[in-house]
Design a protein around this motif. Structure first.
Motif, PDB file in Angstrom:
ATOM      1  N   GLY A 241       0.798  -1.223   0.000  1.00 10.13           N
ATOM      2  CA  GLY A 241       0.000   0.000   0.000  1.00 10.13           C
ATOM      3  C   GLY A 241       0.827   1.268   0.000  1.00 10.13           C
ATOM      4  N   GLU A 242       0.324   2.301  -0.682  1.00 13.36           N
ATOM      5  CA  GLU A 242       1.010   3.595  -0.724  1.00 13.36           C
ATOM      6  C   GLU A 242       1.017   4.259   0.646  1.00 13.36           C
ATOM      7  OE1 GLU A 242       0.983   5.661  -5.091  1.00 13.36           O
ATOM      8  OE2 GLU A 242      -0.781   5.974  -3.856  1.00 13.36           O
ATOM      9  N   ARG A 243      -0.089   4.155   1.376  1.00  9.91           N
ATOM     10  CA  ARG A 243      -0.160   4.813   2.677  1.00  9.91           C
ATOM     11  C   ARG A 243       0.896   4.272   3.629  1.00  9.91           C
ATOM     12  NH1 ARG A 243      -2.183   4.045   7.590  1.00  9.91           N
ATOM     13  NH2 ARG A 243      -3.008   1.987   7.069  1.00  9.91           N
ATOM     14  N   ARG A 244       1.208   3.003   3.513  1.00  9.14           N
ATOM     15  CA  ARG A 244       2.206   2.371   4.388  1.00  9.14           C
ATOM     16  C   ARG A 244       3.611   2.394   3.793  1.00  9.14           C
ATOM     17  NH1 ARG A 244      -2.432  -0.872   4.637  1.00  9.14           N
ATOM     18  NH2 ARG A 244      -3.309  -1.111   6.738  1.00  9.14           N
ATOM     19  N   GLN A 245       3.781   3.083   2.660  1.00 11.78           N
ATOM     20  CA  GLN A 245       5.067   3.095   1.955  1.00 11.78           C
ATOM     21  C   GLN A 245       5.534   1.663   1.685  1.00 11.78           C
ATOM     22  OE1 GLN A 245       7.405   7.092   3.035  1.00 11.78           O
ATOM     23  NE2 GLN A 245       7.471   5.635   4.692  1.00 11.78           N
ATOM     24  N   GLY A 246       4.613   0.893   1.141  1.00 11.70           N
ATOM     25  CA  GLY A 246       4.888  -0.513   0.913  1.00 11.70           C
ATOM     26  C   GLY A 246       5.078  -0.849  -0.552  1.00 11.70           C
ATOM     27  N   VAL A 247       4.650  -2.054  -0.922  1.00 15.61           N
ATOM     28  CA  VAL A 247       4.696  -2.517  -2.304  1.00 15.61           C
ATOM     29  C   VAL A 247       3.336  -2.248  -2.939  1.00 15.61           C
ATOM     30  CG1 VAL A 247       5.033  -4.520  -3.806  1.00 15.61           C
ATOM     31  CG2 VAL A 247       6.369  -4.300  -1.696  1.00 15.61           C
ATOM     32  N   VAL A 248       3.346  -1.700  -4.149  1.00 11.59           N
ATOM     33  CA  VAL A 248       2.077  -1.434  -4.840  1.00 11.59           C
ATOM     34  C   VAL A 248       2.155  -1.995  -6.258  1.00 11.59           C
ATOM     35  CG1 VAL A 248       1.480   0.628  -3.514  1.00 11.59           C
ATOM     36  CG2 VAL A 248       2.849   0.862  -5.599  1.00 11.59           C
ATOM     37  N   GLY A 249       1.008  -2.516  -6.719  1.00 11.75           N
ATOM     38  CA  GLY A 249       0.880  -2.895  -8.114  1.00 11.75           C
ATOM     39  C   GLY A 249       0.451  -1.688  -8.920  1.00 11.75           C
ATOM     40  N   LEU A 250       0.863  -1.638 -10.179  1.00  5.99           N
ATOM     41  CA  LEU A 250       0.561  -0.506 -11.047  1.00  5.99           C
ATOM     42  C   LEU A 250      -0.219  -0.984 -12.265  1.00  5.99           C
ATOM     43  CD1 LEU A 250       4.133   1.102 -11.036  1.00  5.99           C
ATOM     44  CD2 LEU A 250       2.251   1.570  -9.455  1.00  5.99           C
ATOM     45  N   PHE A 251      -1.243  -0.223 -12.658  1.00 11.16           N
ATOM     46  CA  PHE A 251      -2.010  -0.576 -13.842  1.00 11.16           C
ATOM     47  C   PHE A 251      -2.496   0.681 -14.544  1.00 11.16           C
ATOM     48  CE2 PHE A 251      -5.357   0.239 -10.832  1.00 11.16           C
ATOM     49  CZ  PHE A 251      -6.457   0.629 -11.582  1.00 11.16           C
ATOM     50  N   GLN A 252      -2.862   0.530 -15.809  1.00 11.09           N
ATOM     51  CA  GLN A 252      -3.364   1.642 -16.604  1.00 11.09           C
ATOM     52  C   GLN A 252      -4.886   1.574 -16.662  1.00 11.09           C
ATOM     53  OE1 GLN A 252      -1.362   3.993 -18.160  1.00 11.09           O
ATOM     54  NE2 GLN A 252      -3.155   5.134 -18.814  1.00 11.09           N
ATOM     55  N   PRO A 253      -5.588   2.565 -16.130  1.00 10.77           N
ATOM     56  CA  PRO A 253      -7.062   2.542 -16.174  1.00 10.77           C
ATOM     57  C   PRO A 253      -7.592   3.072 -17.503  1.00 10.77           C
ATOM     58  CG  PRO A 253      -6.319   4.480 -14.997  1.00 10.77           C
ATOM     59  CD  PRO A 253      -5.071   3.739 -15.405  1.00 10.77           C
ATOM     60  N   GLY A 254      -8.857   2.762 -17.765  1.00  5.70           N
ATOM     61  CA  GLY A 254      -9.549   3.352 -18.912  1.00  5.70           C
ATOM     62  C   GLY A 254      -9.037   2.928 -20.267  1.00  5.70           C
ATOM     63  N   LEU A 255      -8.545   1.703 -20.394  1.00  9.38           N
ATOM     64  CA  LEU A 255      -8.056   1.233 -21.682  1.00  9.38           C
ATOM     65  C   LEU A 255      -9.200   1.050 -22.678  1.00  9.38           C
ATOM     66  CD1 LEU A 255      -5.572  -1.528 -20.461  1.00  9.38           C
ATOM     67  CD2 LEU A 255      -4.940   0.676 -21.456  1.00  9.38           C
ATOM     68  N   THR A 256      -8.913   1.230 -23.952  1.00  7.65           N
ATOM     69  CA  THR A 256      -9.887   0.911 -24.988  1.00  7.65           C
ATOM     70  C   THR A 256     -10.168  -0.591 -24.958  1.00  7.65           C
ATOM     71  OG1 THR A 256      -9.071   2.717 -26.388  1.00  7.65           O
ATOM     72  CG2 THR A 256     -10.364   0.996 -27.465  1.00  7.65           C
ATOM     73  N   GLY A 257     -11.435  -0.948 -24.930  1.00  7.55           N
ATOM     74  CA  GLY A 257     -11.791  -2.363 -24.871  1.00  7.55           C
ATOM     75  C   GLY A 257     -11.475  -2.987 -23.526  1.00  7.55           C
ATOM     76  N   GLU A 258     -11.577  -2.184 -22.438  1.00  2.70           N
ATOM     77  CA  GLU A 258     -11.208  -2.685 -21.113  1.00  2.70           C
ATOM     78  C   GLU A 258     -12.067  -3.887 -20.730  1.00  2.70           C
ATOM     79  OE1 GLU A 258      -9.651  -0.307 -17.403  1.00  2.70           O
ATOM     80  OE2 GLU A 258     -11.838  -0.268 -17.410  1.00  2.70           O
TER      81      GLU A 258
END
Length: 313
Positions: A241-258
């Motif tokens: 988690g970002e709040r805990r300064q930890g590990v976060v996964g990253l993704f792209q929102p709003g893709l065409t054909g999501e």
């Protein structure tokens, strides 16, 4: 006397099962894929949306140089300070896992009952893509968990097999709100054997409707994507988690054909050979916000078993 003909000639008195099945409708399953796993890592990470496929990891330089005091009850002058930022912040880019699914229109037109052939092909392909996603999150040489573990956060087992002492040592490396251990199922079994041998069976906890063993209240999560090489593997411990300064996964929102977060399915057209094509793309990455958010126990032996003495009266 005439020889008997028909069923009587074979001695068969009633319709056979094999013949009867020609008029029966079989109940069909969807296509089963034995490589599909629960993908607990993907479920238990916190995911952060990014813009333009870039995540800039900003850090503060030399925090020990920031001066604060507890002043006496007088008019003493207070120190002045400021918080410096790293001007060369690391930028993490999303990577893709992609493939193209081809299916002949004749197949999808004629053989889509009871299950739509295009939907089934895409469903199974998406499962395979997501399995590869979890593997990359662990093993990718650029952004994977194992590759991004700081040198000071790597420890080795004391004797080979994973013991409670080893897990305690790992917790000292990620002591600020650890979220979960991650390792291969073989290592979980080996840890269970070591706990049983010492008379300290680990308790379990229910998450997502499944049971996980725990150590010091931290769940031990299985993933077959953690590599096992020559009978040895690794155990990871994460804070998330970002709040805990930890590990976060990253993704792209709003893709065409999501199709789902970070994953899109797009129709590419039909060729002159009457083959329809669909592009399946998943964009993701991973960021370790501070070094102490991740630690790895290395050289974990998974093949040691014990003999237990039994006393019978």
């Amino acid at each position: 006397m005439a020889k008997p003909s028909g069923p009587a000639a074979t001695g068969q008195l009633a319709l056979t099962d094999a013949a009867a099945r020609q008029l029966a409708n079989a109940t069909k399953t969807t296509a089963q894929l034995d490589t599909i796993s629960p993908r607990w890592l993907i479920r238990m990470l916190e995911w952060t949306p990014v813009e333009a496929g870039i995540y800039r990891l900003n850090k503060v330089l030399n925090p020990e140089s920031i001066e604060v005091v507890c002043p006496p009850r007088d008019e003493s002058e207070l120190p002045t300070t400021y918080v410096p930022y790293d001007e060369g912040a690391r930028e993490i880019f999303l990577n893709s896992v992609a493939t193209v699914v081809d299916i002949h229109t004749r197949v999808s037109d004629l053989y889509s009952s009871p299950y739509d052939q295009i939907s089934e092909q895409l469903r199974l392909t998406v499962e395979i893509v997501k399995e590869r996603q979890e593997s990359e999150l662990i093993n990718n040489s650029d952004y994977g968990l194992i590759a991004n573990t700081a040198a000071e956060q790597r420890i080795s087992t004391l004797t080979g097999p994973p013991t409670p002492d080893d897990f305690d040592q790992l917790i000292t490396k990620v002591w600020k709100e650890p979220a979960f251990f991650l390792t291969h199922p073989l290592a979980i079994a080996a840890f269970g054997r070591e706990c049983t041998r010492r008379g300290v069976p680990p308790p379990t906890v229910s998450l997502f409707g499944s049971q996980f063993i725990t150590w010091r209240g931290v769940p031990v999560v299985p993933s077959d994507k953690v590599p096992v090489v020559k009978g040895k593997t690794s155990v990871l411990l994460l804070r998330v988690g970002e709040r805990r300064q930890g590990v976060v996964g990253l993704f792209q929102p709003g893709l065409t054909g999501e199709y789902s977060p970070g994953l899109s399915v797009r129709f590419m057209g039909i060729s002159r050979s009457a083959i329809s094509s669909y592009l399946v793309s998943l964009y993701c990455s991973l960021a370790v916000l501070t070094p102490d958010a991740l630690a790895v126990l290395q050289n974990v032996e998974v093949g040691k078993f014990h003999e237990y003495a039994h006393t019978y009266k």
